[in-house]
Design an enzyme around this catalytic site. Structure first.
Site, PDB file in Angstrom:
ATOM      1  CG  HIS A 159       0.873   0.356   4.241  1.00  0.00           C
ATOM      2  ND1 HIS A 159       1.679   0.956   3.309  1.00  0.00           N
ATOM      3  CD2 HIS A 159       1.366  -0.903   4.407  1.00  0.00           C
ATOM      4  CE1 HIS A 159       2.615   0.093   2.917  1.00  0.00           C
ATOM      5  NE2 HIS A 159       2.448  -1.042   3.570  1.00  0.00           N
ATOM      6  CG  HIS A 198       5.194  -1.628   7.346  1.00  0.00           C
ATOM      7  ND1 HIS A 198       6.141  -2.604   7.132  1.00  0.00           N
ATOM      8  CD2 HIS A 198       4.601  -1.408   6.144  1.00  0.00           C
ATOM      9  CE1 HIS A 198       6.124  -2.960   5.855  1.00  0.00           C
ATOM     10  NE2 HIS A 198       5.184  -2.262   5.239  1.00  0.00           N
TER      11      HIS A 198
HETATM   12  P1  AMP Z   1       5.182  -3.092   2.120  1.00  0.00           P
HETATM   13  O1  AMP Z   1       5.386  -3.214   0.639  1.00  0.00           O
HETATM   14  O2  AMP Z   1       3.797  -3.346   2.598  1.00  0.00           O
HETATM   15  O3  AMP Z   1       6.221  -3.904   2.869  1.00  0.00           O
HETATM   16  O4  AMP Z   1       5.427  -1.571   2.450  1.00  0.00           O
HETATM   17  C1  AMP Z   1       6.704  -1.005   2.534  1.00  0.00           C
HETATM   18  C2  AMP Z   1       6.538   0.460   2.334  1.00  0.00           C
HETATM   19  O5  AMP Z   1       7.713   1.111   2.800  1.00  0.00           O
HETATM   20  C3  AMP Z   1       6.366   0.850   0.858  1.00  0.00           C
HETATM   21  O6  AMP Z   1       5.105   1.490   0.683  1.00  0.00           O
HETATM   22  C4  AMP Z   1       7.548   1.788   0.603  1.00  0.00           C
HETATM   23  O7  AMP Z   1       7.211   2.885  -0.204  1.00  0.00           O
HETATM   24  C5  AMP Z   1       7.935   2.227   2.002  1.00  0.00           C
HETATM   25  N1  AMP Z   1       9.326   2.592   2.166  1.00  0.00           N
HETATM   26  C6  AMP Z   1      10.416   1.918   1.722  1.00  0.00           C
HETATM   27  N2  AMP Z   1      11.537   2.573   2.075  1.00  0.00           N
HETATM   28  C7  AMP Z   1      11.149   3.677   2.752  1.00  0.00           C
HETATM   29  C8  AMP Z   1      11.839   4.766   3.358  1.00  0.00           C
HETATM   30  N3  AMP Z   1      13.157   4.857   3.341  1.00  0.00           N
HETATM   31  N4  AMP Z   1      11.104   5.731   3.975  1.00  0.00           N
HETATM   32  C9  AMP Z   1       9.757   5.670   3.984  1.00  0.00           C
HETATM   33  N5  AMP Z   1       9.050   4.668   3.429  1.00  0.00           N
HETATM   34  C10 AMP Z   1       9.731   3.693   2.811  1.00  0.00           C
END
Ligand code: AMP
Ligand code: ZN
Length: 138
Positions: A101, A99
């Site tokens: 951000h 993903h």
């Molecule tokens: P990363 O740490 O770069 O892998 O980013 C993962 C992101 O996904 C984090 O910023 C979390 O807050 C977000 N995240 C985790 N679970 C969910 C969810 N159910 N819905 C939306 N965002 C999420």
């Protein structure tokens, strides 16, 4: 990937606040935003990291990131924004489904991304660049 939270969101098994969708991509709000409007751009296919993305999908992800970024700018009029992706546990990745951000940023939001920088000694910089150039041409 049964236990992948983003696959569950994409399959409609888990709730999310979707802002944009195409055939191959879903974009939804991060549930733990750095700032309000923090949005994720996610391929529907379960691919773990940046370097595993097929080129066409990467191009689509970047185009979608641009579309959503412009909408975030119009929505919040931030002073700036960050686009980033974490790859691997030690780089801060916590959801192992790729993903981007997008985070709107504000002058006094107090968020600091810049770590302490390292230094190159002597000809180290040249050697490091040589190594990467060699791997690109291989
Ligand atoms: P990363 O740490 O770069 O892998 O980013 C993962 C992101 O996904 C984090 O910023 C979390 O807050 C977000 N995240 C985790 N679970 C969910 C969810 N159910 N819905 C939306 N965002 C999420
Ligand atoms: Zn997944």
């Amino acid at each position: 990937m049964k236990e992948c939270v983003f696959c569950k969101i994409i399959n409609g098994q888990y709730p999310s606040e979707v802002v944009y969708e195409t055939e191959n991509i879903l974009s939804f709000l991060d549930v733990n935003p750095i700032n309000h409007g923090h949005t994720l751009i996610v391929p529907k296919q379960h691919i773990e990291d940046f370097h595993s993305l097929p080129t066409d999908l990467l191009n689509e992800l970047i185009q979608t990131t641009s579309i959503v970024t412009k909408a975030i700018l119009k929505s919040f009029n931030p002073d700036g924004y960050n686009i980033f992706c974490n790859n691997g546990h030690y780089a801060g990745q916590s959801v192992f489904h790729f993903h981007f951000h997008i985070t709107p940023r504000f002058r006094f939001d107090g968020i600091k991304f810049k770590p302490n920088v390292k230094r190159y000694k002597n000809d180290e910089m040249k050697l490091v660049a040589e190594k990467i150039r060699e791997m690109i041409s291989n």
